[in-house]
Motif scaffolding. Structure first.
Motif, PDB file in Angstrom:
ATOM      1  N   ALA A 121       0.819  -1.219   0.000  1.00  0.00           N
ATOM      2  CA  ALA A 121       0.000   0.000   0.000  1.00  0.00           C
ATOM      3  C   ALA A 121       0.850   1.266   0.000  1.00  0.00           C
ATOM      4  CB  ALA A 121      -0.929   0.004   1.220  1.00  0.00           C
ATOM      5  N   LEU A 122       2.143   1.138   0.334  1.00  0.00           N
ATOM      6  CA  LEU A 122       3.029   2.310   0.370  1.00  0.00           C
ATOM      7  C   LEU A 122       3.660   2.612  -0.978  1.00  0.00           C
ATOM      8  CD1 LEU A 122       4.797   1.623   3.777  1.00  0.00           C
ATOM      9  CD2 LEU A 122       3.138   3.423   3.266  1.00  0.00           C
ATOM     10  N   LYS A 123       3.345   1.785  -1.984  1.00  0.00           N
ATOM     11  CA  LYS A 123       3.897   2.021  -3.328  1.00  0.00           C
ATOM     12  C   LYS A 123       3.401   3.361  -3.872  1.00  0.00           C
ATOM     13  CE  LYS A 123       4.139   0.018  -7.964  1.00  0.00           C
ATOM     14  NZ  LYS A 123       3.711  -1.108  -8.847  1.00  0.00           N
ATOM     15  N   GLY A 124       4.343   4.147  -4.435  1.00  0.00           N
ATOM     16  CA  GLY A 124       3.972   5.417  -5.051  1.00  0.00           C
ATOM     17  C   GLY A 124       3.778   6.562  -4.081  1.00  0.00           C
ATOM     18  N   HIS A 125       4.214   6.380  -2.833  1.00  0.00           N
ATOM     19  CA  HIS A 125       3.980   7.426  -1.834  1.00  0.00           C
ATOM     20  C   HIS A 125       5.270   8.076  -1.320  1.00  0.00           C
ATOM     21  CE1 HIS A 125      -0.326   7.300  -1.331  1.00  0.00           C
ATOM     22  NE2 HIS A 125      -0.294   5.975  -1.364  1.00  0.00           N
ATOM     23  N   LYS A 126       6.317   8.021  -2.138  1.00  0.00           N
ATOM     24  CA  LYS A 126       7.586   8.632  -1.711  1.00  0.00           C
ATOM     25  C   LYS A 126       7.392  10.103  -1.344  1.00  0.00           C
ATOM     26  CE  LYS A 126      12.245   9.752  -3.362  1.00  0.00           C
ATOM     27  NZ  LYS A 126      13.248   9.582  -4.454  1.00  0.00           N
ATOM     28  N   TYR A 127       6.800  10.864  -2.260  1.00  0.00           N
ATOM     29  CA  TYR A 127       6.688  12.302  -2.031  1.00  0.00           C
ATOM     30  C   TYR A 127       5.511  12.678  -1.133  1.00  0.00           C
ATOM     31  CZ  TYR A 127      10.309  12.568  -5.517  1.00  0.00           C
ATOM     32  OH  TYR A 127      11.495  12.404  -6.182  1.00  0.00           O
ATOM     33  N   THR A 128       4.652  11.712  -0.859  1.00  0.00           N
ATOM     34  CA  THR A 128       3.601  11.952   0.117  1.00  0.00           C
ATOM     35  C   THR A 128       4.222  12.257   1.480  1.00  0.00           C
ATOM     36  OG1 THR A 128       2.162  10.417  -1.063  1.00  0.00           O
ATOM     37  CG2 THR A 128       1.515  10.993   1.187  1.00  0.00           C
ATOM     38  N   PHE A 129       5.352  11.584   1.762  1.00  0.00           N
ATOM     39  CA  PHE A 129       6.020  11.766   3.050  1.00  0.00           C
ATOM     40  C   PHE A 129       7.119  12.833   3.014  1.00  0.00           C
ATOM     41  CE2 PHE A 129       4.183   7.537   3.261  1.00  0.00           C
ATOM     42  CZ  PHE A 129       3.608   7.533   4.523  1.00  0.00           C
ATOM     43  N   LEU A 130       7.590  13.163   1.810  1.00  0.00           N
ATOM     44  CA  LEU A 130       8.696  14.115   1.715  1.00  0.00           C
ATOM     45  C   LEU A 130       8.226  15.555   1.528  1.00  0.00           C
ATOM     46  CD1 LEU A 130      11.367  12.199  -0.410  1.00  0.00           C
ATOM     47  CD2 LEU A 130      11.083  12.301   2.072  1.00  0.00           C
ATOM     48  N   LYS A 131       7.122  15.752   0.867  1.00  0.00           N
ATOM     49  CA  LYS A 131       6.623  17.106   0.659  1.00  0.00           C
ATOM     50  C   LYS A 131       6.066  17.690   1.957  1.00  0.00           C
ATOM     51  CE  LYS A 131       5.241  17.049  -4.238  1.00  0.00           C
ATOM     52  NZ  LYS A 131       4.090  17.196  -5.167  1.00  0.00           N
ATOM     53  N   ASN A 132       6.112  19.007   2.046  1.00  0.00           N
ATOM     54  CA  ASN A 132       5.424  19.652   3.157  1.00  0.00           C
ATOM     55  C   ASN A 132       3.920  19.461   2.998  1.00  0.00           C
ATOM     56  OD1 ASN A 132       7.833  20.622   4.268  1.00  0.00           O
ATOM     57  ND2 ASN A 132       7.758  22.486   3.014  1.00  0.00           N
ATOM     58  N   ARG A 133       3.247  19.312   4.118  1.00  0.00           N
ATOM     59  CA  ARG A 133       1.812  19.015   4.081  1.00  0.00           C
ATOM     60  C   ARG A 133       1.037  20.049   3.257  1.00  0.00           C
ATOM     61  NH1 ARG A 133      -2.205  16.165   7.043  1.00  0.00           N
ATOM     62  NH2 ARG A 133      -0.612  15.115   8.281  1.00  0.00           N
ATOM     63  N   GLU A 134       1.425  21.321   3.372  1.00  0.00           N
ATOM     64  CA  GLU A 134       0.680  22.369   2.666  1.00  0.00           C
ATOM     65  C   GLU A 134       0.838  22.276   1.149  1.00  0.00           C
ATOM     66  OE1 GLU A 134       4.478  24.297   4.403  1.00  0.00           O
ATOM     67  OE2 GLU A 134       2.940  22.836   4.997  1.00  0.00           O
ATOM     68  N   ASN A 135       1.809  21.492   0.701  1.00  0.00           N
ATOM     69  CA  ASN A 135       2.017  21.334  -0.739  1.00  0.00           C
ATOM     70  C   ASN A 135       1.341  20.093  -1.310  1.00  0.00           C
ATOM     71  OD1 ASN A 135       3.618  23.648  -0.829  1.00  0.00           O
ATOM     72  ND2 ASN A 135       5.481  22.521  -0.341  1.00  0.00           N
ATOM     73  N   LEU A 136       0.661  19.351  -0.448  1.00  0.00           N
ATOM     74  CA  LEU A 136      -0.051  18.147  -0.902  1.00  0.00           C
ATOM     75  C   LEU A 136      -1.453  18.504  -1.378  1.00  0.00           C
ATOM     76  CD1 LEU A 136       0.876  15.641   1.963  1.00  0.00           C
ATOM     77  CD2 LEU A 136       1.861  15.713  -0.343  1.00  0.00           C
ATOM     78  N   SER A 137      -1.922  17.733  -2.346  1.00  0.00           N
ATOM     79  CA  SER A 137      -3.313  17.884  -2.760  1.00  0.00           C
ATOM     80  C   SER A 137      -4.218  17.359  -1.648  1.00  0.00           C
ATOM     81  CB  SER A 137      -3.565  17.095  -4.047  1.00  0.00           C
ATOM     82  OG  SER A 137      -3.415  15.703  -3.808  1.00  0.00           O
ATOM     83  N   ASP A 138      -5.493  17.683  -1.713  1.00  0.00           N
ATOM     84  CA  ASP A 138      -6.433  17.198  -0.693  1.00  0.00           C
ATOM     85  C   ASP A 138      -6.437  15.681  -0.637  1.00  0.00           C
ATOM     86  OD1 ASP A 138      -7.061  19.803  -0.134  1.00  0.00           O
ATOM     87  OD2 ASP A 138      -8.908  19.834  -1.326  1.00  0.00           O
ATOM     88  N   LYS A 139      -6.348  15.054  -1.820  1.00  0.00           N
ATOM     89  CA  LYS A 139      -6.353  13.588  -1.878  1.00  0.00           C
ATOM     90  C   LYS A 139      -5.114  13.014  -1.201  1.00  0.00           C
ATOM     91  CE  LYS A 139      -6.257   9.707  -5.124  1.00  0.00           C
ATOM     92  NZ  LYS A 139      -6.168   9.293  -6.547  1.00  0.00           N
ATOM     93  N   LYS A 140      -3.957  13.581  -1.509  1.00  0.00           N
ATOM     94  CA  LYS A 140      -2.705  13.079  -0.938  1.00  0.00           C
ATOM     95  C   LYS A 140      -2.643  13.330   0.563  1.00  0.00           C
ATOM     96  CE  LYS A 140      -0.394  11.171  -4.299  1.00  0.00           C
ATOM     97  NZ  LYS A 140       0.015   9.736  -4.235  1.00  0.00           N
ATOM     98  N   GLU A 141      -3.190  14.438   1.003  1.00  0.00           N
ATOM     99  CA  GLU A 141      -3.191  14.743   2.433  1.00  0.00           C
ATOM    100  C   GLU A 141      -4.055  13.742   3.193  1.00  0.00           C
ATOM    101  OE1 GLU A 141      -3.651  18.566   5.428  1.00  0.00           O
ATOM    102  OE2 GLU A 141      -4.316  18.720   3.345  1.00  0.00           O
ATOM    103  N   LYS A 142      -5.180  13.361   2.607  1.00  0.00           N
ATOM    104  CA  LYS A 142      -6.042  12.367   3.228  1.00  0.00           C
ATOM    105  C   LYS A 142      -5.340  11.009   3.289  1.00  0.00           C
ATOM    106  CE  LYS A 142     -10.594  10.176   2.836  1.00  0.00           C
ATOM    107  NZ  LYS A 142     -11.847  10.086   2.041  1.00  0.00           N
ATOM    108  N   GLU A 143      -4.663  10.645   2.187  1.00  0.00           N
ATOM    109  CA  GLU A 143      -3.934   9.375   2.152  1.00  0.00           C
ATOM    110  C   GLU A 143      -2.804   9.376   3.179  1.00  0.00           C
ATOM    111  OE1 GLU A 143      -4.584   8.245  -2.590  1.00  0.00           O
ATOM    112  OE2 GLU A 143      -2.714   9.170  -1.905  1.00  0.00           O
ATOM    113  N   LEU A 144      -2.132  10.518   3.336  1.00  0.00           N
ATOM    114  CA  LEU A 144      -1.070  10.625   4.333  1.00  0.00           C
ATOM    115  C   LEU A 144      -1.610  10.341   5.730  1.00  0.00           C
ATOM    116  CD1 LEU A 144       1.789  11.451   5.295  1.00  0.00           C
ATOM    117  CD2 LEU A 144       0.988  13.824   5.294  1.00  0.00           C
ATOM    118  N   ASP A 145      -2.723  10.933   6.076  1.00  0.00           N
ATOM    119  CA  ASP A 145      -3.313  10.725   7.401  1.00  0.00           C
ATOM    120  C   ASP A 145      -3.655   9.261   7.631  1.00  0.00           C
ATOM    121  OD1 ASP A 145      -3.093  13.396   8.060  1.00  0.00           O
ATOM    122  OD2 ASP A 145      -5.089  13.912   7.304  1.00  0.00           O
TER     123      ASP A 145
END
Length: 409
Positions: free
Chosen positions: A265-289
């Motif tokens: 499930a962590l495939k494709g989420h490298k930048y989900t964890f590296l980007k600042n939260r404010e730079n994530l899309s709403d979808k990516k921010e939800k997935e991060l949580d």
């Protein structure tokens, strides 16, 4: 008005100079050339270095390539006078349309520099101006060298140091940057301790004492640290926050990679964890949580990553040190190997990291400069030696002042 008078006016010639003949020729390849033959009035005298009018001793034939006339290559020809000076020496008179030793007119050289400044690669400039690229580099390097010699870095107190690659592979140049003026003051080949010595020697040659540099921002390279201590002993070191954060993000990514081996499930989420939260899309921010809830180790690593960046907002050194001690203790308690390694790096570079809250300097300016260096690589494509590339960096990032008299603005 005859053609000779017309071309004299077009070239801006003043007495005693005049165009005496205009010829047009075509070679065996059907290439047409315009030739303007310049002369001086018989009996003219010319100034020597002592500002005395001196008689003509003899003449020497010279030729310069000028701006093309429509699509036709244009050349100026002149029997340049040599005068006998008041101290008995014979020297060649400087002509007003070209600098000594050049095979081009000043207008030709100015156009070449203008085309480079307007983001055109040197090879393309040479193609347009119908000359060998090396001749354009010769023009370019002459004016850069002259501007560098006249450059004044005397106000520098804050120095940024960083290396950048010249080509693919392990070839580097190191930049010395005046952080207050946001400009490159020195570029030297290589990286490491010797490059700091080169920067210090350049400043010394310009009359800047090494004690004048009060602050240095750089990465955590041991050779840079040693070079700074030796070459700028009075300067306080600030380890560049962007390099520190880069190491932090590398630790975060190592944790993600380790978890990814067990969880698809962590495939494709490298930048989900590296980007600042404010730079994530709403979808990516939800997935991060969701991900930091599902995977506790990853969640704890992410919490430590976000928490660490509060360091840069600390109001003073005692507060910053107290915060950083607590953060390192939290890392030890979490027992995450990648973060323990990073925390040890922080402890080993403690004073230079904490000093940011006092100096507030970083190599952030160099990030913008590095984007210009990528442009320098494109404009210098095909450069034959490292000096060409270094001079292109000065041209784009040095804010040098050029004194060529004719220039297209």
């Amino acid at each position: 008005m005859n053609s000779e008078t017309l071309f004299s006016m077009a070239l801006g010639l003043q007495p005693p100079w005049q165009v005496k003949a205009v010829t047009f020729s075509t070679d065996e390849l059907a290439r047409s050339e315009l030739h303007l033959h310049i002369d001086f009035v018989t009996g003219s005298r010319f100034l020597d270095d002592a500002n005395n009018l001196c008689p003509v001793h003899d003449t020497v034939e010279r030729q310069w390539q000028h701006l093309s006339f429509f699509e036709h290559t244009c050349y100026l020809h002149c029997a340049v006078p040599r005068i006998t000076t008041t101290d008995g020496k014979v020297r060649t008179v400087d002509v007003p349309w070209a600098r000594p030793g050049s095979g081009f007119t000043l207008l030709f050289e100015a156009l070449a520099l203008a085309l480079i400044e307007r983001e055109m690669p040197v090879n393309r400039v040479a193609e347009i101006l119908k000359v060998n690229p090396q001749r354009i580099w010769t023009i370019f390097n002459h004016w850069i060298s002259k501007a560098k010699a006249a450059d004044d870095p005397s106000t520098i107190t804050k120095l940024g140091v960083d290396e950048t690659s010249t080509k693919k592979g392990h070839h580097y140049v190191t930049l010395g940057v005046d952080l207050d003026e946001a400009r490159v003051i020195h570029v030297t080949e290589g990286k490491g301790k010797a490059t700091l010595q080169s920067i210090q020697q350049h400043l010394e040659d310009k009359g800047v004492d090494k004690e004048q540099v009060e602050q240095i921002s750089m990465d955590l390279s041991p050779s840079f640290i040693a070079g700074a201590a030796e070459s700028f002993p009075s300067a306080q070191i600030t380890f560049d926050r962007f390099h520190v954060v880069k190491l932090l993000n590398e630790a975060m990514n190592q944790v993600r990679i380790a978890e990814r081996k067990e969880h698809d499930a962590l495939k494709g989420h490298k930048y989900t964890f590296l980007k600042n939260r404010e730079n994530l899309s709403d979808k990516k921010e939800k997935e991060l949580d969701e991900l930091i809830q599902l995977y506790p180790t990853l969640g704890e690593a992410y919490r430590l990553k976000v928490l660490f960046n509060d360091l840069w907002e600390m109001p003073d050194k005692p507060t910053a040190e107290a915060f950083l001690r607590q953060w390192c203790d939290a890392v030890d308690a979490a027992k995450i190997p990648a973060f323990i390694k990073f925390a040890n790096t922080v402890r080993g570079h403690w004073s230079g990291i904490v000093h940011f809250v006092e100096s507030l300097i970083s190599n952030g300016i160099l990030e913008g400069i590095n984007s210009k260096i990528q442009l320098a690589k494109r404009r210098a494509r095909g450069y034959r030696n490292i000096n060409n590339f270094i001079n292109m960096i000065y041209f784009l990032c040095g804010k040098l002042k050029f004194d060529y008299p004719l220039y297209f603005t």
